[in-house]
Scaffold this motif. Structure first.
Motif, PDB file in Angstrom:
ATOM      1  N   TYR A 123      15.804  18.997  55.843  1.00  0.00           N
ATOM      2  CA  TYR A 123      15.915  20.310  56.482  1.00  0.00           C
ATOM      3  C   TYR A 123      17.191  20.405  57.325  1.00  0.00           C
ATOM      4  O   TYR A 123      17.971  21.363  57.190  1.00  0.00           O
ATOM      5  N   LYS A 124      17.422  19.404  58.155  1.00  0.00           N
ATOM      6  CA  LYS A 124      18.617  19.420  59.014  1.00  0.00           C
ATOM      7  C   LYS A 124      19.895  19.368  58.189  1.00  0.00           C
ATOM      8  O   LYS A 124      20.879  20.041  58.499  1.00  0.00           O
ATOM      9  N   VAL A 175      20.402  22.855  56.449  1.00  0.00           N
ATOM     10  CA  VAL A 175      20.827  23.856  57.431  1.00  0.00           C
ATOM     11  C   VAL A 175      22.302  23.647  57.796  1.00  0.00           C
ATOM     12  O   VAL A 175      23.075  24.611  57.886  1.00  0.00           O
ATOM     13  N   LYS A 192      13.032  27.731  54.342  1.00  0.00           N
ATOM     14  CA  LYS A 192      13.182  27.677  55.795  1.00  0.00           C
ATOM     15  C   LYS A 192      14.626  27.356  56.195  1.00  0.00           C
ATOM     16  O   LYS A 192      15.085  27.742  57.268  1.00  0.00           O
ATOM     17  N   MET A 193      15.343  26.620  55.320  1.00  0.00           N
ATOM     18  CA  MET A 193      16.746  26.298  55.605  1.00  0.00           C
ATOM     19  C   MET A 193      17.576  27.573  55.651  1.00  0.00           C
ATOM     20  O   MET A 193      18.394  27.774  56.546  1.00  0.00           O
ATOM     21  N   GLN A 229      16.410  30.625  56.116  1.00  0.00           N
ATOM     22  CA  GLN A 229      15.939  31.452  57.221  1.00  0.00           C
ATOM     23  C   GLN A 229      16.544  31.009  58.550  1.00  0.00           C
ATOM     24  O   GLN A 229      16.852  31.840  59.408  1.00  0.00           O
ATOM     25  N   ALA A 230      16.737  29.712  58.724  1.00  0.00           N
ATOM     26  CA  ALA A 230      17.233  29.172  59.986  1.00  0.00           C
ATOM     27  C   ALA A 230      18.623  29.680  60.345  1.00  0.00           C
ATOM     28  O   ALA A 230      18.961  29.817  61.523  1.00  0.00           O
ATOM     29  N   VAL A 231      19.431  29.977  59.325  1.00  0.00           N
ATOM     30  CA  VAL A 231      20.804  30.435  59.582  1.00  0.00           C
ATOM     31  C   VAL A 231      21.039  31.868  59.107  1.00  0.00           C
ATOM     32  O   VAL A 231      22.161  32.366  59.155  1.00  0.00           O
ATOM     33  N   ASP A 244       7.480  33.620  56.432  1.00  0.00           N
ATOM     34  CA  ASP A 244       7.611  32.678  55.323  1.00  0.00           C
ATOM     35  C   ASP A 244       6.964  33.214  54.055  1.00  0.00           C
ATOM     36  O   ASP A 244       7.531  33.158  52.967  1.00  0.00           O
TER      37      ASP A 244
END
Length: 286
Positions: free
Chosen positions: A167-168, A171, A203-204, A206-208, A256
């Motif tokens: 995930y990190k 992103v 989610k990756m 969505q995070a940015v 989500d």
């Protein structure tokens, strides 16, 4: 003919000989030279290659694409592309109204064949991108090394720590302007019909706030069926392989489940009847 448990016909044998030959002569030596140069550069003051020339590991991506051009073009393996103009909304526009490069996005596709991978690469061309790949592929000789050298994201869905690291990493790639590619079904379809999607990779994006580009791949499983080691026919022979590029989907302001369903439906809508999900297929899967 068979290769272990997998089939191979005359077309596949000729393609394999050509592709593997170029892999031995060009792709793998270039990949190893790059890995060696990067390691040496990291030991020197300033790390010119790793921090200035190629901080986002674009060189191995482009080397792989050139290898693909040498093999796929001659054997007419590239699919027909429809809807590429939908990507224009992602182009950066300067103060004079001049359009530039595409903004980073997550490209999402259905998955029924190994050919899905080069098909998506064909759309991205010489852009930089990273696949979100199953962690077990790192154990495959040559392929595993290639994944690590190019900086692709390895994900083990059974390991919480691996999920967080992936995930990190994903992103950060998006923040750095690098595209991500994922097949959210998690594995190739055994029937050709699209299955349920896993929501983790989304989610990756969505995070940015990165958009998602839906890709509907047609008949890749006819080009290289599950039980074949190499392609069994050209992508341009009937049924012709095709990729429909959908309109980018915004990830902002959506839950989500809402995002998952919108992307799933966008891909399913543009698939041929034989690839559409079965009526009882749930949108999401754990």
């Amino acid at each position: 003919m068979t290769l272990g448990k997998l089939k191979i016909n005359i077309f596949g044998a000729i393609f394999a000989l050509w592709e593997v030959s170029w892999g031995i002569v060009f792709w793998y030596p270039m990949l190893m030279l790059y890995a060696f140069a990067r390691k040496i550069s990291s030991m020197l003051p300033g790390d010119i290659l790793g921090k200035k020339i190629d901080p986002f590991r674009r060189i191995p991506i482009n080397v792989g694409y050139i290898w693909g051009l040498l093999s796929m073009t001659i054997f007419r393996m590239w699919p027909k592309i429809v809807g590429i103009e939908n990507l224009d909304v992602l182009r950066e526009v300067d103060e004079n109204g001049k359009k530039g490069k595409l903004k980073p996005a997550m490209y999402v596709a259905n998955h029924s064949s190994w050919m899905d991978i080069p098909f998506v690469c064909y759309i991205l061309g010489f852009q930089n991108y990273k696949f979100i790949a199953k962690a077990e592929l790192k154990k495959v000789p040559i392929l595993g090394r290639a994944l690590m050298v190019a900086g692709h994201v390895a994900l083990d869905r059974t390991n919480r720590k691996s999920q967080m690291v992936a995930y990190k990493s994903g992103v950060q790639w998006l923040k750095d302007g690098v595209n991500l590619v994922t097949f959210p079904e998690g594995t190739r379809s055994k029937t050709g019909r699209m299955g349920s999607f896993k929501k983790g990779a989304f989610k990756m994006a969505q995070a940015v706030g990165a958009p998602i580009v839906p890709l509907s791949i047609h008949y890749a499983d006819k080009v290289q069926p599950l039980d074949y080691a190499f392609p069994a026919k050209s992508s341009r022979s009937r049924p012709e392989a095709l990729v429909k590029v959908g309109k980018p989907i915004s990830t902002e302001g959506k839950t989500d489940d809402e995002l998952l369903e919108e992307v799933w439906k966008a891909i399913a809508t543009d698939l041929p009847e034989s690839h559409k999900p079965a009526a009882d297929t749930p949108v999401g899967a754990n």
